[in-house]
Design an enzyme around this catalytic site. Structure first.
Site, PDB file in Angstrom:
ATOM      1  N   GLU A 143      13.326   0.545  25.174  1.00  0.00           N
ATOM      2  CA  GLU A 143      13.411  -0.211  24.221  1.00  0.00           C
ATOM      3  C   GLU A 143      14.846  -0.816  24.194  1.00  0.00           C
ATOM      4  O   GLU A 143      15.068  -1.993  23.705  1.00  0.00           O
ATOM      5  CB  GLU A 143      13.113   0.363  22.588  1.00  0.00           C
ATOM      6  CG  GLU A 143      11.634   0.794  22.475  1.00  0.00           C
ATOM      7  CD  GLU A 143      10.766  -0.397  22.417  1.00  0.00           C
ATOM      8  OE1 GLU A 143      10.517  -0.831  23.363  1.00  0.00           O
ATOM      9  OE2 GLU A 143       9.886  -0.681  21.417  1.00  0.00           O
ATOM     10  N   THR A 195      12.859 -11.873  19.452  1.00  0.00           N
ATOM     11  CA  THR A 195      13.396 -10.626  18.708  1.00  0.00           C
ATOM     12  C   THR A 195      14.955 -10.853  18.129  1.00  0.00           C
ATOM     13  O   THR A 195      15.022 -10.529  16.964  1.00  0.00           O
ATOM     14  CB  THR A 195      13.102  -9.347  19.288  1.00  0.00           C
ATOM     15  OG1 THR A 195      11.927  -9.293  19.982  1.00  0.00           O
ATOM     16  CG2 THR A 195      13.310  -8.321  18.398  1.00  0.00           C
TER      17      THR A 195
HETATM   18  P1  ADP Z   1       6.849  -6.501  22.325  1.00  0.00           P
HETATM   19  O1  ADP Z   1       7.412  -6.564  20.920  1.00  0.00           O
HETATM   20  O2  ADP Z   1       5.799  -7.071  22.723  1.00  0.00           O
HETATM   21  O3  ADP Z   1       7.287  -5.115  22.977  1.00  0.00           O
HETATM   22  P2  ADP Z   1       9.466  -7.241  23.173  1.00  0.00           P
HETATM   23  O4  ADP Z   1      10.009  -8.523  23.119  1.00  0.00           O
HETATM   24  O5  ADP Z   1      10.138  -6.188  22.430  1.00  0.00           O
HETATM   25  O6  ADP Z   1       8.028  -7.315  23.239  1.00  0.00           O
HETATM   26  O7  ADP Z   1       9.677  -6.924  24.742  1.00  0.00           O
HETATM   27  C1  ADP Z   1       9.337  -7.519  25.947  1.00  0.00           C
HETATM   28  C2  ADP Z   1      10.831  -7.686  26.624  1.00  0.00           C
HETATM   29  O8  ADP Z   1      10.903  -6.692  27.386  1.00  0.00           O
HETATM   30  C3  ADP Z   1      10.679  -8.949  27.682  1.00  0.00           C
HETATM   31  O9  ADP Z   1      11.744  -9.634  27.691  1.00  0.00           O
HETATM   32  C4  ADP Z   1      10.161  -8.311  29.086  1.00  0.00           C
HETATM   33  O10 ADP Z   1      10.659  -9.223  29.998  1.00  0.00           O
HETATM   34  C5  ADP Z   1      11.213  -6.907  28.841  1.00  0.00           C
HETATM   35  N1  ADP Z   1      10.397  -5.866  30.035  1.00  0.00           N
HETATM   36  C6  ADP Z   1      10.994  -5.381  30.858  1.00  0.00           C
HETATM   37  N2  ADP Z   1       9.932  -4.569  31.258  1.00  0.00           N
HETATM   38  C7  ADP Z   1       9.030  -4.629  30.616  1.00  0.00           C
HETATM   39  C8  ADP Z   1       7.633  -3.806  30.843  1.00  0.00           C
HETATM   40  N3  ADP Z   1       7.293  -2.812  31.596  1.00  0.00           N
HETATM   41  N4  ADP Z   1       6.794  -4.134  29.802  1.00  0.00           N
HETATM   42  C9  ADP Z   1       7.089  -5.006  28.883  1.00  0.00           C
HETATM   43  N5  ADP Z   1       8.286  -5.566  28.912  1.00  0.00           N
HETATM   44  C10 ADP Z   1       9.143  -5.589  29.679  1.00  0.00           C
END
Ligand code: ADP
Length: 330
Positions: A143, A195
């Site tokens: 995260e 975010t």
């Molecule tokens: P969500 O709220 O759907 O989790 P976030 O914006 O918190 O979405 O997280 C997505 C971010 O994390 C994006 O910038 C994405 O490129 C990055 N990221 C890196 N690795 C991963 C992964 N394995 N799965 C999802 N997001 C990833």
């Protein structure tokens, strides 16, 4: 797989073992429970597979079209595994294959599913030598890669299942709550809400009268869940602090909320930091009606969207023998 791993001796890896998991989507910021309440849903979920590899370190294989980084330090799943490996013998290496069915940035815990799924799957290969709380601790590093801060309100429900209360992050204090059967309708409008934007518009100070309302609602929601009191859950699904500010980033939010409640939903709000919106209902028929309401409103606004009707996932990350469902994408 009953014996625990002896972390002080060189570890014999079984290279023929493969662990497959489904890592569920999660709804964080459960209305009044900003940063502290979240729950897992049965769909959508990511599919992941892990095995030991001969060379130490991590190899990430993406089996989807999202073009996410394969560098373990930049992929949230890799970051979570790296944190776990700091506490493992140095000869261990993992090969992780990720098939994302939860769109990154949708607000339903796409990053948490990858982080939590990776460490839960690895833990099974390692004869469950780590506790669930350890897994949350490792996965929070993912995260941090995704959003810059360690938070557990998606990770904890992904690992524990059900509804979880994060009473504290430092030190980690997670309370798994029981909940009555609930149907969840989620709509994901195909727009981007960063975010960082959703965080930067929040006020840092709140009025005491608003704080009193909010903690009344949080206590009411937790009591309603524990007592299976649907009316109390519905009354408590009110957020006077975050939603009034953040909802302006999501087109049609007020209309969707009002009309979903008219259709019989108990209530709901922004999922994570958006743009997805979720509503809780007591019956599947109501949840389907709510999906129809959401669909109609976004059709009128000419906004592409996906809707989902699902239920609360009580098991968290699931171990499976094979991947049957290939079409669970949000
Ligand atoms: P969500 O709220 O759907 O989790 P976030 O914006 O918190 O979405 O997280 C997505 C971010 O994390 C994006 O910038 C994405 O490129 C990055 N990221 C890196 N690795 C991963 C992964 N394995 N799965 C999802 N997001 C990833």
């Amino acid at each position: 797989m009953e014996n625990k791993l002896d972390l002080n001796s060189p570890y014999e890896m079984d290279f023929s073992a493969i662990v497959k998991v489904q890592a569920p989507a999660t709804v964080a910021n459960m209305v009044c429970g900003f940063d502290i309440l979240g729950f897992a849903v049965n769909e959508p979920y990511d599919q992941m597979q892990i095995r030991f590899q001969e060379k130490p370190g991590i190899t990430i294989i993406n089996d989807d079209d999202y073009n996410l980084p394969t560098d373990p330090e930049k992929n949230v799943a890799g970051a979570a595994l790296l944190a776990m490996m700091e506490e493992l013998p140095s000869n261990i290496g993992f090969e992780l294959t990720i098939k994302k069915l939860i769109k990154p940035g949708s607000g339903v815990g796409s990053s948490a599913a990858s982080s939590a799924g990776a460490v839960a799957a690895a833990n099974r290969l390692l004869h469950h030598c780590f506790s669930k709380q350890d897994l949350v601790r490792f996965a929070m590093n993912g995260e941090k890669v995704a959003s810059g801060v360690k938070h557990a309100d998606n990770i904890a429900p992904c690992i524990y299942g059900g509804v979880t209360l994060i009473r504290s992050i430092f030190p980690l204090d997670i309370v798994a709550l029981t909940a009555p059967p609930l149907f969840v309708t989620i709509v994901h409008p195909q727009i981007e809400v960063k975010t960082s934007d959703a965080r930067s518009i929040l006020q840092q100070k709140v009025l005491l009268k608003d704080a009193i309302k909010q903690w009344g609602n949080i206590a009411g929601l937790v009591a309603g869940l524990l007592q299976s009191d649907y009316a109390l859950i519905g009354r408590s699904l009110e957020d006077v602090l975050i939603e009034p500010v953040r909802s302006i980033l999501i087109p049609g939010f007020d209309q969707i909320k009002a009309q979903s409640k008219e259709a019989g939903a108990l209530g709901g709000g922004i999922s994570g930091s958006g743009p997805s919106i979720f509503m809780l209902s007591e019956t599947e028929a109501t949840a389907q009606k709510v999906a129809g309401v959401m669909h109609q409103i976004y059709n009128n606004l000419k906004l592409d969207h996906h809707t989902y009707v699902t239920t609360i996932n009580h098991s968290g990350v699931r171990f499976v023998d094979s991947f049957i469902t290939e079409d669970a994408a949000l």
